[in-house]
Design a protein around this motif. Sequence first.
Motif, PDB file in Angstrom:
ATOM      1  N   GLN A  80       0.812  -1.211   0.000  1.00 39.62           N
ATOM      2  CA  GLN A  80       0.000   0.000   0.000  1.00 39.62           C
ATOM      3  C   GLN A  80       0.854   1.274   0.000  1.00 39.62           C
ATOM      4  OE1 GLN A  80      -2.447  -0.949   3.506  1.00 39.62           O
ATOM      5  NE2 GLN A  80      -4.165  -1.334   2.124  1.00 39.62           N
ATOM      6  N   LYS A  81       2.024   1.194  -0.608  1.00 40.67           N
ATOM      7  CA  LYS A  81       2.882   2.367  -0.753  1.00 40.67           C
ATOM      8  C   LYS A  81       2.534   3.097  -2.049  1.00 40.67           C
ATOM      9  CE  LYS A  81       5.325   1.490   2.948  1.00 40.67           C
ATOM     10  NZ  LYS A  81       5.223   2.345   4.149  1.00 40.67           N
ATOM     11  N   ASP A 100       6.218   9.258   0.242  1.00 40.18           N
ATOM     12  CA  ASP A 100       5.743   8.558   1.437  1.00 40.18           C
ATOM     13  C   ASP A 100       4.228   8.469   1.481  1.00 40.18           C
ATOM     14  OD1 ASP A 100       5.249  11.208   1.790  1.00 40.18           O
ATOM     15  OD2 ASP A 100       6.056  11.346   3.812  1.00 40.18           O
ATOM     16  N   SER A 102       0.329   6.751   0.652  1.00 38.88           N
ATOM     17  CA  SER A 102      -0.257   5.432   0.883  1.00 38.88           C
ATOM     18  C   SER A 102      -1.621   5.378   0.225  1.00 38.88           C
ATOM     19  CB  SER A 102      -0.374   5.153   2.383  1.00 38.88           C
ATOM     20  OG  SER A 102      -1.239   6.093   2.997  1.00 38.88           O
ATOM     21  N   GLU A 104      -5.481   2.798   0.112  1.00 38.63           N
ATOM     22  CA  GLU A 104      -6.256   1.703   0.688  1.00 38.63           C
ATOM     23  C   GLU A 104      -7.465   1.452  -0.195  1.00 38.63           C
ATOM     24  OE1 GLU A 104      -8.542   0.525   4.860  1.00 38.63           O
ATOM     25  OE2 GLU A 104      -7.313   2.340   4.715  1.00 38.63           O
TER      26      GLU A 104
END
Length: 314
Positions: A80-81, A100, A102, A104
């Motif tokens: 999930q990066k 950095d 993310s 979902e």
Amino acid sequence: MNKKMDKSSLIILIVVGVIVLAVAGYGIWQAVGTGKGGEETSSNASTVSDTIELNGENIKGIWEHTDGTTVHRLTFSDNQKLTYERFENGSDTAALTSTDGSYEISGNKVTISVTADGDTVTETCEAVLSKDGLILKATSEQSGFFAGDYKRSEQQEEPSSAPESSFSKPESTASAESSVPPESTASSEPKPESKPEPPAFNTELLLGHWYTISSIYTDPMPSTDKVYYTLSFDTNGTVQYQAGYYVDFGGDFVYTPFEETTYSYRLEGNNLHFSSGSNESIYVVESIQDTILNLRYTGGEPLNSLETIVFYTE
């Protein structure tokens, strides 16, 4: 009577012709209607079949969306990066980059979170994913930063260049796939920066009499605000330290020392140690050049609060 027969036959022929035309027209209409419906069904089926499941494996890769002269690039990676890049006016250099981020996935929605320049943008979009396309639609009127039609970029990362694979690859596999000898591979790894060795001085450079003038001594002194400090090194490992000032006696200036100490000294590399009983002062020799000795205090009890001293030879 023959005329009545001819008239009846004509009427019958006309009626039969109308019936035939009606049947033919109905058949053509049915065929056209069925053809259109079939095309529409086929088109819808093609659209549905082109859509693939929204999950981390299928969405992984680089996606680009062009908005005028601005290109938005999203890179979905494992765990999930996410990386976000923005390019302006066709430039190859990103005007904004966040590594950095993310993401979902929940059902048909994807939530993207990116932090750049101290600000965090979090947005949930409805997503339609196909093999080469990704449609993100904002779910609220106040969002829409990541919304748009994305195309899969041709600049897809090779599996071997991904950070996960480069470190998790067994050593035997790496050597089998690479023609570079192990020695060459090891030499290509970055080496830690080596700190330069401090300059080495010898005691012969210190021998003799050195002096300096300072005004930092705070004790009250008659007729002067300057203090004269001297160091006299000898070959026996001792140094005479003295601090004093000149007093004006009717135009005659008389030097009056107010502090005198004999130290033993040793030079280790560029560290100069002064020792007297239990007291020790440590100075770094910054340089000894011609008639100038530059010392900087680093530990112990400094010589009369002097931390940086530049001495001169007489």
